[in-house]
Design a protein around this motif. Structure first.
Motif, mmCIF file in Angstrom:
data_model
loop_
_atom_site.group_PDB
_atom_site.id
_atom_site.type_symbol
_atom_site.label_atom_id
_atom_site.label_comp_id
_atom_site.label_asym_id
_atom_site.label_seq_id
_atom_site.Cartn_x
_atom_site.Cartn_y
_atom_site.Cartn_z
ATOM 1 N N ILE A 86 6.477 1.468 0.299
ATOM 2 C CA ILE A 86 7.041 0.673 -0.804
ATOM 3 C C ILE A 86 6.325 0.997 -2.111
ATOM 4 O O ILE A 86 6.957 1.139 -3.170
ATOM 5 C CB ILE A 86 6.935 -0.833 -0.474
ATOM 6 C CG1 ILE A 86 7.922 -1.187 0.657
ATOM 7 C CG2 ILE A 86 7.230 -1.691 -1.702
ATOM 8 C CD1 ILE A 86 7.733 -2.586 1.210
ATOM 9 N N MET A 87 4.998 1.150 -2.048
ATOM 10 C CA MET A 87 4.254 1.493 -3.270
ATOM 11 C C MET A 87 4.612 2.896 -3.756
ATOM 12 O O MET A 87 4.699 3.135 -4.962
ATOM 13 C CB MET A 87 2.750 1.376 -3.013
ATOM 14 C CG MET A 87 2.260 -0.060 -2.912
ATOM 15 S SD MET A 87 0.453 -0.205 -2.973
ATOM 16 C CE MET A 87 0.008 0.427 -1.368
ATOM 17 N N GLN A 88 4.805 3.849 -2.843
ATOM 18 C CA GLN A 88 5.188 5.199 -3.237
ATOM 19 C C GLN A 88 6.515 5.207 -3.990
ATOM 20 O O GLN A 88 6.708 6.005 -4.918
ATOM 21 C CB GLN A 88 5.286 6.097 -1.996
ATOM 22 C CG GLN A 88 3.946 6.455 -1.387
ATOM 23 C CD GLN A 88 4.083 7.194 -0.067
ATOM 24 O OE1 GLN A 88 5.175 7.258 0.518
ATOM 25 N NE2 GLN A 88 2.988 7.740 0.434
ATOM 26 N N VAL A 89 7.421 4.292 -3.622
ATOM 27 C CA VAL A 89 8.750 4.268 -4.233
ATOM 28 C C VAL A 89 8.745 3.554 -5.573
ATOM 29 O O VAL A 89 9.270 4.072 -6.568
ATOM 30 C CB VAL A 89 9.763 3.595 -3.279
ATOM 31 C CG1 VAL A 89 11.136 3.470 -3.961
ATOM 32 C CG2 VAL A 89 9.902 4.391 -1.987
ATOM 33 N N ILE A 90 8.144 2.368 -5.643
ATOM 34 C CA ILE A 90 8.315 1.553 -6.857
ATOM 35 C C ILE A 90 7.010 1.117 -7.530
ATOM 36 O O ILE A 90 7.058 0.501 -8.605
ATOM 37 C CB ILE A 90 9.163 0.282 -6.564
ATOM 38 C CG1 ILE A 90 8.529 -0.547 -5.447
ATOM 39 C CG2 ILE A 90 10.579 0.650 -6.210
ATOM 40 C CD1 ILE A 90 9.286 -1.861 -5.180
ATOM 41 N N TRP A 91 5.855 1.411 -6.931
ATOM 42 C CA TRP A 91 4.583 1.010 -7.569
ATOM 43 C C TRP A 91 3.496 2.033 -7.241
ATOM 44 O O TRP A 91 2.463 1.705 -6.662
ATOM 45 C CB TRP A 91 4.186 -0.390 -7.083
ATOM 46 C CG TRP A 91 3.111 -1.047 -7.905
ATOM 47 C CD1 TRP A 91 3.067 -1.169 -9.256
ATOM 48 C CD2 TRP A 91 1.911 -1.676 -7.386
ATOM 49 N NE1 TRP A 91 1.928 -1.832 -9.635
ATOM 50 C CE2 TRP A 91 1.204 -2.177 -8.516
ATOM 51 C CE3 TRP A 91 1.388 -1.878 -6.131
ATOM 52 C CZ2 TRP A 91 -0.014 -2.857 -8.386
ATOM 53 C CZ3 TRP A 91 0.187 -2.556 -5.991
ATOM 54 C CH2 TRP A 91 -0.509 -3.039 -7.114
ATOM 55 N N GLY A 143 -2.169 -7.267 -4.715
ATOM 56 C CA GLY A 143 -1.714 -7.497 -6.079
ATOM 57 C C GLY A 143 -0.385 -6.863 -6.414
ATOM 58 O O GLY A 143 -0.114 -6.533 -7.577
ATOM 59 N N PHE A 144 0.463 -6.673 -5.411
ATOM 60 C CA PHE A 144 1.785 -6.089 -5.651
ATOM 61 C C PHE A 144 2.575 -6.997 -6.592
ATOM 62 O O PHE A 144 2.621 -8.213 -6.393
ATOM 63 C CB PHE A 144 2.532 -5.942 -4.323
ATOM 64 C CG PHE A 144 3.770 -5.108 -4.391
ATOM 65 C CD1 PHE A 144 3.716 -3.730 -4.273
ATOM 66 C CD2 PHE A 144 5.013 -5.706 -4.580
ATOM 67 C CE1 PHE A 144 4.870 -2.958 -4.337
ATOM 68 C CE2 PHE A 144 6.166 -4.948 -4.652
ATOM 69 C CZ PHE A 144 6.098 -3.557 -4.536
ATOM 70 N N PRO A 145 3.205 -6.442 -7.644
ATOM 71 C CA PRO A 145 3.923 -7.277 -8.618
ATOM 72 C C PRO A 145 4.981 -8.164 -7.966
ATOM 73 O O PRO A 145 5.821 -7.670 -7.197
ATOM 74 C CB PRO A 145 4.572 -6.238 -9.552
ATOM 75 C CG PRO A 145 3.727 -5.017 -9.410
ATOM 76 C CD PRO A 145 3.250 -5.006 -7.994
ATOM 77 N N ALA A 146 4.929 -9.446 -8.260
ATOM 78 C CA ALA A 146 5.827 -10.414 -7.616
ATOM 79 C C ALA A 146 7.291 -10.107 -7.910
ATOM 80 O O ALA A 146 8.157 -10.307 -7.053
ATOM 81 C CB ALA A 146 5.488 -11.838 -8.076
ATOM 82 N N GLU A 147 7.580 -9.607 -9.127
ATOM 83 C CA GLU A 147 8.973 -9.336 -9.499
ATOM 84 C C GLU A 147 9.551 -8.146 -8.731
ATOM 85 O O GLU A 147 10.774 -8.005 -8.619
ATOM 86 C CB GLU A 147 9.095 -9.112 -11.010
ATOM 87 C CG GLU A 147 8.430 -7.851 -11.536
ATOM 88 C CD GLU A 147 6.946 -8.037 -11.842
ATOM 89 O OE1 GLU A 147 6.364 -7.133 -12.465
ATOM 90 O OE2 GLU A 147 6.381 -9.093 -11.465
ATOM 91 N N LEU A 148 8.665 -7.279 -8.207
ATOM 92 C CA LEU A 148 9.135 -6.114 -7.451
ATOM 93 C C LEU A 148 9.193 -6.373 -5.946
ATOM 94 O O LEU A 148 9.721 -5.539 -5.201
ATOM 95 C CB LEU A 148 8.222 -4.910 -7.714
ATOM 96 C CG LEU A 148 8.147 -4.387 -9.152
ATOM 97 C CD1 LEU A 148 7.152 -3.226 -9.240
ATOM 98 C CD2 LEU A 148 9.526 -3.952 -9.637
ATOM 99 N N LEU A 190 10.903 -5.223 -0.213
ATOM 100 C CA LEU A 190 11.350 -5.624 1.123
ATOM 101 C C LEU A 190 12.760 -5.115 1.402
ATOM 102 O O LEU A 190 13.062 -4.696 2.528
ATOM 103 C CB LEU A 190 11.308 -7.150 1.264
ATOM 104 C CG LEU A 190 9.925 -7.807 1.305
ATOM 105 C CD1 LEU A 190 10.066 -9.272 1.655
ATOM 106 C CD2 LEU A 190 8.998 -7.124 2.286
ATOM 107 N N ALA A 191 13.623 -5.176 0.391
ATOM 108 C CA ALA A 191 14.996 -4.701 0.580
ATOM 109 C C ALA A 191 15.019 -3.220 0.957
ATOM 110 O O ALA A 191 15.882 -2.765 1.709
ATOM 111 C CB ALA A 191 15.810 -4.934 -0.692
ATOM 112 N N LEU A 192 14.030 -2.460 0.435
ATOM 113 C CA LEU A 192 13.970 -1.023 0.720
ATOM 114 C C LEU A 192 13.908 -0.726 2.215
ATOM 115 O O LEU A 192 14.486 0.242 2.693
ATOM 116 C CB LEU A 192 12.730 -0.417 0.048
ATOM 117 C CG LEU A 192 12.838 -0.020 -1.419
ATOM 118 C CD1 LEU A 192 11.477 0.417 -1.933
ATOM 119 C CD2 LEU A 192 13.859 1.094 -1.592
#
Length: 440
Positions: free
Chosen positions: A330-335, A377-382, A387-389
């Motif tokens: 998930i971090m690799q994709v969006i953070w 500390g993953f951004p709450a808005e993301l 999870l949808a990913l």
């Protein structure tokens, strides 16, 4: 069919269920037919397994503790069990993080694919975030509080497995502390109850191939968007490969420590693994796990009765491995900026603690993943997007990681039994009709 081994019957049922599910997906009204007329048989089977889980834990654990005759042995067994469980869980997380950092399945995913997945699974992700919020707000010591029941009958009804285990341990220890003459009637009762419940397992397993057919057909018709599944294939392959390495690790332990053949282990334990795959629940599989471990792998009842119920609740190696891979993916994709060495160390620690508190039910790992992501500390808005990913492939991966969970429980039970001299070389399996000639 009568001459076929049980695991072959279950495999045939699984394959036919998958084929039938795909056929029904291509027929008008096929999904409705499977949901109305096929799926209920799988539900009945799972309900029957859950029905006997609590009495099985009670009977086997109380009888096992009372048979030890020495309270110090409980401490020895408990420390070895928890120590090995923690060790294998840490190894599982490290394997998962190593694979996902080497393969990097999340890099380069097209933005339109991310948007499509977000649109399709945003609602499911919000539900999981809500469940995780309730878990997190309960407080740091709430898992400890939850072990101690205020009403054991409520614990039986839910069921709250850790509370049932605590009650069984409490009763077993108290039986050791009272005169043997007064303890004997209750010990005999639980011994008899254990035999009855194990016979129930034998009878329920006669229905297993047909139930697996129903469960697999229902799983197949639940897959709505196969194109998204294909796009997430890299991530799914990382998880499956990591789980495969964990199975190999268990087999190596079986070979090196217990001196048993890995192929023999797989042959004896495969019915429990196949049921774990079909049900996605180590709790529902627990009665079969205990039956295979005691009667086919040769682990003494007093060891299996303690190690396996505890493992079904606190040992989630497959889930922990998945959480490590999923978090980094998930971090690799969006953070990507969050992919620091420190954050990955936090993932190891949080995934370990989360696996202990994870319920032995389908998709519990997804709830715990929210807690793991929030810990770094993953951004709450993301978070809903993250999870949808992975939601599209969560169910098939859940099925795979449950296999690893129950295999880990069985392996640890053999290791503990070997260390205590409680592993038998020639176990004799009981059949459902052993006493049938005398009563027909």
């Amino acid at each position: 069919m009568k001459k076929l081994a049980l695991h072959w019957k279950i495999i045939i049922g699984m394959i036919l269920g998958i084929i039938f599910g795909f056929l029904m997906n291509s027929v008008d009204g096929g999904r409705g037919f499977v949901g109305d007329w096929i799926a209920p048989f799988g539900t009945i089977f799972i309900n029957l397994l859950k029905l006997i889980a609590v009495p099985l834990i009670l009977a086997s654990l109380i009888k096992g503790i009372s048979d030890l005759k020495d309270i110090s042995k409980i401490k020895s067994m408990g420390l070895r069990t928890i120590g090995i469980y923690i060790g294998t869980t840490v190894i599982a997380i490290v394997i998962g993080l190593s694979i996902v950092n080497i393969v990097k399945p999340g890099t380069g995913m097209p933005q339109d694919t991310i948007e499509n997945i977000k649109t399709a699974y945003q609602g499911n992700a919000d539900v999981m975030i809500g469940k995780a919020k309730v878990t997190k707000e309960a407080g740091p010591l709430q898992p400890l509080v939850d072990i101690f029941p205020s009403n054991i009958f409520n614990s039986f009804a839910e069921p709250a497995m850790l509370q049932v285990i605590f009650f069984a341990l409490f009763v077993g220890i108290c039986l050791l502390l009272i005169p043997e003459k007064k303890a004997k009637p209750l010990i005999d009762f639980f011994d008899s109850l254990n035999e009855v419940v194990m016979k129930m397992v034998d009878l329920i397993m006669l229905f297993a191939p047909y139930a697996v057919f129903a469960l697999m057909a229902n799983v197949i018709i639940a897959f709505d968007d196969t194109t998204i599944l294909v796009k997430l294939l890299g991530y799914a392959a990382c998880v499956v490969f990591g789980l495969f390495l964990m199975i190999c690790f268990y087999l190596m332990l079986v070979k090196v420590v217990t001196k048993k053949s890995p192929l023999w282990f797989l042959k004896q334990f495969s019915p429990a693994q196949l049921l774990a795959f079909s049900t996605s629940s180590s709790a529902a599989t627990l009665p079969v796990t205990m039956e295979r471990v005691e009667e086919h792998l040769g682990v003494d009842k007093e060891v299996a009765g303690f190690v396996l119920p505890v493992g079904a609740t606190v040992n989630m190696d497959g889930t922990s491995l998945y959480q490590g891979i999923a978090a980094v993916f998930i971090m690799q994709v969006i953070w990507p900026e969050g992919l620091t060495f420190t954050n990955q160390l936090v993932i190891v620690g949080t995934a370990l603690l989360a696996s202990i508190g994870s319920a032995a039910v389908p998709s519990a790992g997804m709830v715990m993943l929210v807690i793991v992501l929030e810990a770094i500390g993953f951004p709450a808005e993301l978070l809903p997007i993250g999870l949808a990913l992975i939601f599209a492939v969560d169910r098939p991966l859940d099925m795979c990681r449950t296999v690893v969970n129950v295999t880990g429980d069985a392996t640890v039970s053999m290791l503990v039994a070997k260390s205590l001299g409680k592993l038998h070389d020639n176990p004799k399996a009981k059949e459902w009709d052993d006493n049938y000639e005398n009563v027909k």
